[in-house]
Design a protein around this motif. Structure first.
Motif, mmCIF file in Angstrom:
data_model
loop_
_atom_site.group_PDB
_atom_site.id
_atom_site.type_symbol
_atom_site.label_atom_id
_atom_site.label_comp_id
_atom_site.label_asym_id
_atom_site.label_seq_id
_atom_site.Cartn_x
_atom_site.Cartn_y
_atom_site.Cartn_z
ATOM 1 N N ARG A 248 12.107 5.393 3.366
ATOM 2 C CA ARG A 248 12.959 6.017 2.345
ATOM 3 C C ARG A 248 12.114 6.760 1.333
ATOM 4 O O ARG A 248 12.368 7.921 1.025
ATOM 5 C CB ARG A 248 13.800 4.945 1.637
ATOM 6 C CG ARG A 248 14.608 5.495 0.472
ATOM 7 C CD ARG A 248 15.234 4.406 -0.390
ATOM 8 N NE ARG A 248 14.217 3.591 -1.042
ATOM 9 C CZ ARG A 248 14.199 2.268 -1.018
ATOM 10 N NH1 ARG A 248 15.105 1.575 -0.401
ATOM 11 N NH2 ARG A 248 13.237 1.611 -1.654
ATOM 12 N N GLU A 249 11.113 6.089 0.810
ATOM 13 C CA GLU A 249 10.316 6.678 -0.268
ATOM 14 C C GLU A 249 9.562 7.928 0.191
ATOM 15 O O GLU A 249 9.491 8.910 -0.545
ATOM 16 C CB GLU A 249 9.365 5.643 -0.847
ATOM 17 C CG GLU A 249 10.073 4.449 -1.471
ATOM 18 C CD GLU A 249 11.003 4.810 -2.622
ATOM 19 O OE1 GLU A 249 10.733 5.792 -3.348
ATOM 20 O OE2 GLU A 249 12.016 4.104 -2.807
ATOM 21 N N THR A 250 9.016 7.911 1.387
ATOM 22 C CA THR A 250 8.289 9.074 1.891
ATOM 23 C C THR A 250 9.249 10.239 2.116
ATOM 24 O O THR A 250 8.939 11.386 1.758
ATOM 25 C CB THR A 250 7.515 8.713 3.170
ATOM 26 O OG1 THR A 250 6.685 7.584 2.886
ATOM 27 C CG2 THR A 250 6.649 9.866 3.642
ATOM 28 N N PHE A 251 10.422 9.950 2.671
ATOM 29 C CA PHE A 251 11.442 10.987 2.836
ATOM 30 C C PHE A 251 11.811 11.604 1.489
ATOM 31 O O PHE A 251 11.862 12.826 1.343
ATOM 32 C CB PHE A 251 12.694 10.412 3.518
ATOM 33 C CG PHE A 251 13.830 11.391 3.586
ATOM 34 C CD1 PHE A 251 13.942 12.269 4.649
ATOM 35 C CD2 PHE A 251 14.783 11.445 2.571
ATOM 36 C CE1 PHE A 251 14.983 13.195 4.698
ATOM 37 C CE2 PHE A 251 15.819 12.363 2.602
ATOM 38 C CZ PHE A 251 15.924 13.242 3.676
ATOM 39 N N LEU A 252 12.081 10.748 0.492
ATOM 40 C CA LEU A 252 12.477 11.248 -0.834
ATOM 41 C C LEU A 252 11.373 12.074 -1.469
ATOM 42 O O LEU A 252 11.638 13.138 -2.048
ATOM 43 C CB LEU A 252 12.882 10.080 -1.737
ATOM 44 C CG LEU A 252 14.191 9.372 -1.365
ATOM 45 C CD1 LEU A 252 14.378 8.124 -2.204
ATOM 46 C CD2 LEU A 252 15.379 10.321 -1.499
ATOM 47 N N GLU B 12 0.828 -1.211 0.000
ATOM 48 C CA GLU B 12 0.000 0.000 0.000
ATOM 49 C C GLU B 12 0.858 1.256 0.000
ATOM 50 O O GLU B 12 0.659 2.179 0.802
ATOM 51 C CB GLU B 12 -0.943 0.010 1.212
ATOM 52 C CG GLU B 12 -1.906 -1.148 1.229
ATOM 53 C CD GLU B 12 -2.766 -1.196 2.488
ATOM 54 O OE1 GLU B 12 -2.536 -0.433 3.436
ATOM 55 O OE2 GLU B 12 -3.694 -2.031 2.503
ATOM 56 N N ASP B 13 1.870 1.307 -0.906
ATOM 57 C CA ASP B 13 2.736 2.484 -0.921
ATOM 58 C C ASP B 13 3.143 2.902 -2.332
ATOM 59 O O ASP B 13 3.016 2.148 -3.285
ATOM 60 C CB ASP B 13 3.977 2.258 -0.062
ATOM 61 C CG ASP B 13 4.935 1.201 -0.620
ATOM 62 O OD1 ASP B 13 4.673 0.620 -1.692
ATOM 63 O OD2 ASP B 13 5.959 0.952 0.042
ATOM 64 N N TYR B 14 3.598 4.150 -2.401
ATOM 65 C CA TYR B 14 4.156 4.715 -3.626
ATOM 66 C C TYR B 14 5.666 4.802 -3.475
ATOM 67 O O TYR B 14 6.176 5.123 -2.398
ATOM 68 C CB TYR B 14 3.620 6.123 -3.866
ATOM 69 C CG TYR B 14 2.202 6.154 -4.365
ATOM 70 C CD1 TYR B 14 1.910 5.869 -5.691
ATOM 71 C CD2 TYR B 14 1.157 6.481 -3.517
ATOM 72 C CE1 TYR B 14 0.603 5.901 -6.167
ATOM 73 C CE2 TYR B 14 -0.151 6.518 -3.973
ATOM 74 C CZ TYR B 14 -0.418 6.223 -5.297
ATOM 75 O OH TYR B 14 -1.710 6.264 -5.750
ATOM 76 N N SER B 15 6.367 4.524 -4.572
ATOM 77 C CA SER B 15 7.826 4.616 -4.563
ATOM 78 C C SER B 15 8.320 5.113 -5.911
ATOM 79 O O SER B 15 7.625 5.010 -6.928
ATOM 80 C CB SER B 15 8.446 3.257 -4.237
ATOM 81 O OG SER B 15 8.051 2.288 -5.189
ATOM 82 N N LEU B 16 9.522 5.643 -5.904
ATOM 83 C CA LEU B 16 10.161 6.055 -7.153
ATOM 84 C C LEU B 16 10.503 4.825 -7.976
ATOM 85 O O LEU B 16 10.912 3.795 -7.413
ATOM 86 C CB LEU B 16 11.443 6.827 -6.861
ATOM 87 C CG LEU B 16 11.300 8.171 -6.150
ATOM 88 C CD1 LEU B 16 12.669 8.714 -5.766
ATOM 89 C CD2 LEU B 16 10.558 9.169 -7.019
ATOM 90 N N ILE C 52 2.521 11.533 -0.936
ATOM 91 C CA ILE C 52 3.084 11.692 0.412
ATOM 92 C C ILE C 52 2.015 11.392 1.458
ATOM 93 O O ILE C 52 2.251 10.635 2.410
ATOM 94 C CB ILE C 52 3.668 13.104 0.595
ATOM 95 C CG1 ILE C 52 4.905 13.282 -0.290
ATOM 96 C CG2 ILE C 52 3.997 13.365 2.076
ATOM 97 C CD1 ILE C 52 5.372 14.726 -0.428
ATOM 98 N N ALA C 53 0.834 11.982 1.294
ATOM 99 C CA ALA C 53 -0.258 11.768 2.256
ATOM 100 C C ALA C 53 -0.648 10.287 2.307
ATOM 101 O O ALA C 53 -0.887 9.739 3.384
ATOM 102 C CB ALA C 53 -1.462 12.630 1.889
#
Length: 171
Positions: free
Chosen positions: A158-162, A44-48, A139-140
């Motif tokens: 990592r992904e949220t920080f980036l 359940e996440d977004y990443s680069l 991000i949200a």
């Protein structure tokens, strides 16, 4: 390349045990106020988009290959370096205790149309898909996953920080 952050995951001591280093490359592609991301249903996440650099490849060659494989991006141009995110995580196999991941992030441009992605078997099983997303929505979303989901993977920090750094520095 500018050092963005070094994260040591809780529960490990980088001065104890055996470790190995994995080089990765991550793409930052922004068009029409949206960023190209990978959504992983399992976590359940977004990443680069991006991934591991193969032996014999330069970081930029690995970046172009991974961006093409994961998203189907064509005519990829590496515009400029964005920064390096380092992390130390527990390793799940018997050969080492710790993995040291160095994520090299680059701003890229691509053709307007995406081709067919060539996801690896585990990426397909994890429900990975390419999405153009408003960065603040991504991000949200990741922050909600961090707060509420037990399914989250180790990479979401990592992904949220980036994503936050990209929103601050590039948008």
């Amino acid at each position: 390349m500018q050092q963005l952050k070094t994260l040591v995951h809780s529960g490990i001591n980088i001065n104890q045990g055996t470790s190995f280093t994995r080089l990765t490359a991550r793409a930052i592609v922004i068009k029409n106020n949206k960023i190209l991301l990978m959504y992983t249903a399992r976590y359940e996440d977004y990443s680069l988009p991006g991934g591991g650099v193969d032996e014999g490849e330069s970081i930029e060659q690995g970046l172009i290959r991974e961006l093409n494989e994961e998203t189907g991006a064509q005519n990829i141009q590496v515009i400029k370096p964005f920064g390096l995110y380092e992390e130390y995580r527990p390793w799940y196999k018997d050969d080492f205790d710790i993995i040291h991941i160095k994520s090299y992030c680059y701003v890229c441009s691509i053709a307007d149309e995406l081709g067919k992605a060539q996801l690896e078997h585990y990426e397909q099983q994890n429900g990975m898909s390419t999405k153009w997303v408003d960065i603040n929505e991504a991000i949200a979303h990741n922050e909600r996953t961090l707060a509420n989901s037990e399914k989250q993977g180790l990479s979401i920090l990592r992904e949220t920080f980036l994503l936050k750094r990209i929103a601050c520095d590039l948008l």
